[in-house]
Design a protein around this motif. Structure first.
Motif, PDB file in Angstrom:
ATOM      1  N   ASP A   1       2.909  21.128  14.424  1.00  0.00           N
ATOM      2  CA  ASP A   1       4.174  21.311  13.715  1.00  0.00           C
ATOM      3  C   ASP A   1       4.803  22.685  13.945  1.00  0.00           C
ATOM      4  O   ASP A   1       5.841  23.000  13.371  1.00  0.00           O
ATOM      5  N   GLY A   2       4.198  23.491  14.796  1.00  0.00           N
ATOM      6  CA  GLY A   2       4.782  24.789  15.130  1.00  0.00           C
ATOM      7  C   GLY A   2       4.751  25.805  14.004  1.00  0.00           C
ATOM      8  O   GLY A   2       5.605  26.683  13.940  1.00  0.00           O
ATOM      9  N   SER A   3       3.752  25.725  13.129  1.00  0.00           N
ATOM     10  CA  SER A   3       3.699  26.637  11.987  1.00  0.00           C
ATOM     11  C   SER A   3       3.045  27.975  12.322  1.00  0.00           C
ATOM     12  O   SER A   3       3.049  28.886  11.507  1.00  0.00           O
ATOM     13  N   ILE A   4       2.503  28.086  13.532  1.00  0.00           N
ATOM     14  CA  ILE A   4       1.834  29.318  13.951  1.00  0.00           C
ATOM     15  C   ILE A   4       2.543  29.889  15.171  1.00  0.00           C
ATOM     16  O   ILE A   4       2.815  29.177  16.136  1.00  0.00           O
ATOM     17  N   ASP A   5       2.832  31.184  15.127  1.00  0.00           N
ATOM     18  CA  ASP A   5       3.448  31.867  16.259  1.00  0.00           C
ATOM     19  C   ASP A   5       2.372  32.683  16.964  1.00  0.00           C
ATOM     20  O   ASP A   5       1.715  33.513  16.343  1.00  0.00           O
ATOM     21  N   ILE A   6       2.196  32.437  18.266  1.00  0.00           N
ATOM     22  CA  ILE A   6       1.178  33.142  19.036  1.00  0.00           C
ATOM     23  C   ILE A   6       1.850  33.987  20.106  1.00  0.00           C
ATOM     24  O   ILE A   6       2.662  33.494  20.886  1.00  0.00           O
ATOM     25  N   ASP A   7       1.490  35.263  20.127  1.00  0.00           N
ATOM     26  CA  ASP A   7       1.962  36.182  21.152  1.00  0.00           C
ATOM     27  C   ASP A   7       0.735  36.730  21.865  1.00  0.00           C
ATOM     28  O   ASP A   7      -0.079  37.424  21.252  1.00  0.00           O
ATOM     29  N   PHE A   8       0.584  36.394  23.139  1.00  0.00           N
ATOM     30  CA  PHE A   8      -0.572  36.826  23.929  1.00  0.00           C
ATOM     31  C   PHE A   8      -0.061  37.743  25.028  1.00  0.00           C
ATOM     32  O   PHE A   8       0.637  37.315  25.930  1.00  0.00           O
ATOM     33  N   ASN A   9      -0.405  39.031  24.921  1.00  0.00           N
ATOM     34  CA  ASN A   9       0.116  40.007  25.858  1.00  0.00           C
ATOM     35  C   ASN A   9      -0.857  41.179  25.974  1.00  0.00           C
ATOM     36  O   ASN A   9      -1.329  41.697  24.961  1.00  0.00           O
ATOM     37  N   ASN A  10      -1.130  41.624  27.193  1.00  0.00           N
ATOM     38  CA  ASN A  10      -1.969  42.798  27.440  1.00  0.00           C
ATOM     39  C   ASN A  10      -3.312  42.749  26.717  1.00  0.00           C
ATOM     40  O   ASN A  10      -3.682  43.682  26.013  1.00  0.00           O
ATOM     41  N   ASP A  11      -4.032  41.668  26.886  1.00  0.00           N
ATOM     42  CA  ASP A  11      -5.369  41.517  26.300  1.00  0.00           C
ATOM     43  C   ASP A  11      -5.372  41.541  24.782  1.00  0.00           C
ATOM     44  O   ASP A  11      -6.369  41.889  24.150  1.00  0.00           O
ATOM     45  N   MET A  12      -4.265  41.175  24.173  1.00  0.00           N
ATOM     46  CA  MET A  12      -4.158  41.134  22.712  1.00  0.00           C
ATOM     47  C   MET A  12      -3.420  39.867  22.296  1.00  0.00           C
ATOM     48  O   MET A  12      -2.409  39.501  22.885  1.00  0.00           O
ATOM     49  N   ILE A  13      -3.959  39.222  21.271  1.00  0.00           N
ATOM     50  CA  ILE A  13      -3.307  38.044  20.696  1.00  0.00           C
ATOM     51  C   ILE A  13      -2.880  38.394  19.280  1.00  0.00           C
ATOM     52  O   ILE A  13      -3.682  38.862  18.477  1.00  0.00           O
ATOM     53  N   ASN A  14      -1.611  38.145  18.973  1.00  0.00           N
ATOM     54  CA  ASN A  14      -1.112  38.221  17.602  1.00  0.00           C
ATOM     55  C   ASN A  14      -0.839  36.795  17.161  1.00  0.00           C
ATOM     56  O   ASN A  14      -0.063  36.081  17.810  1.00  0.00           O
ATOM     57  N   ILE A  15      -1.461  36.379  16.087  1.00  0.00           N
ATOM     58  CA  ILE A  15      -1.297  35.028  15.555  1.00  0.00           C
ATOM     59  C   ILE A  15      -0.635  35.165  14.195  1.00  0.00           C
ATOM     60  O   ILE A  15      -1.268  35.595  13.226  1.00  0.00           O
ATOM     61  N   SER A  16       0.628  34.810  14.129  1.00  0.00           N
ATOM     62  CA  SER A  16       1.383  34.914  12.876  1.00  0.00           C
ATOM     63  C   SER A  16       1.330  33.584  12.146  1.00  0.00           C
ATOM     64  O   SER A  16       1.728  32.554  12.681  1.00  0.00           O
ATOM     65  N   THR A  17       0.817  33.626  10.921  1.00  0.00           N
ATOM     66  CA  THR A  17       0.696  32.427  10.092  1.00  0.00           C
ATOM     67  C   THR A  17       1.343  32.710   8.735  1.00  0.00           C
ATOM     68  O   THR A  17       1.750  33.833   8.459  1.00  0.00           O
ATOM     69  N   ASN A  18       1.379  31.701   7.894  1.00  0.00           N
ATOM     70  CA  ASN A  18       1.915  31.913   6.551  1.00  0.00           C
ATOM     71  C   ASN A  18       0.958  32.725   5.681  1.00  0.00           C
ATOM     72  O   ASN A  18       1.290  33.101   4.573  1.00  0.00           O
TER      73      ASN A  18
END
Length: 100
Positions: free
Chosen positions: A27-44
């Motif tokens: 449902d697209g409720s999680i935003d994932i940004d994977f860049n330069n050996d780092m993952i940011n996982i934005s959730t509620n």
């Protein structure tokens, strides 16, 4: 473990984590940004940060739910000094995101 071996294993794990979460987030409720050996996982529930820390040969996790962890690769698994396993912690803390 040699630094190049650590780097390859850690990069594969980070890619696996990002790909798995994206494939389960229907449902697209999680935003994932994977860049330069780092993952940011934005959730509620907040932002999870997972990164490769080459100097210590660890994967670090900052969780908005349970705080920071440092995982070392031991016997084929990423474990903290207390024995907690990276995938177990992520699964437990992110599973609520996939429940309807």
């Amino acid at each position: 473990m040699q630094p190049i071996e650590f780097s390859n294993i850690a990069e594969q794990v980070l890619l696996f984590i990002a790909d798995t979460i994206e494939s389960l987030d229907h449902d697209g409720s999680i935003d994932i940004d994977f860049n330069n050996d780092m993952i940011n996982i934005s959730t509620n529930k907040g932002i999870f940060v997972i990164n490769k820390h080459s100097a210590s040969m660890q994967i670090w996790l900052a969780s908005p739910i349970s705080g920071p962890y440092h995982f070392s690769y031991t016997n084929g698994k990423w474990r903290s000094h207390t024995g907690s396993e990276l995938f177990e912690i992520l699964t437990n803390e992110l599973q609520i995101q996939f429940k309807k």
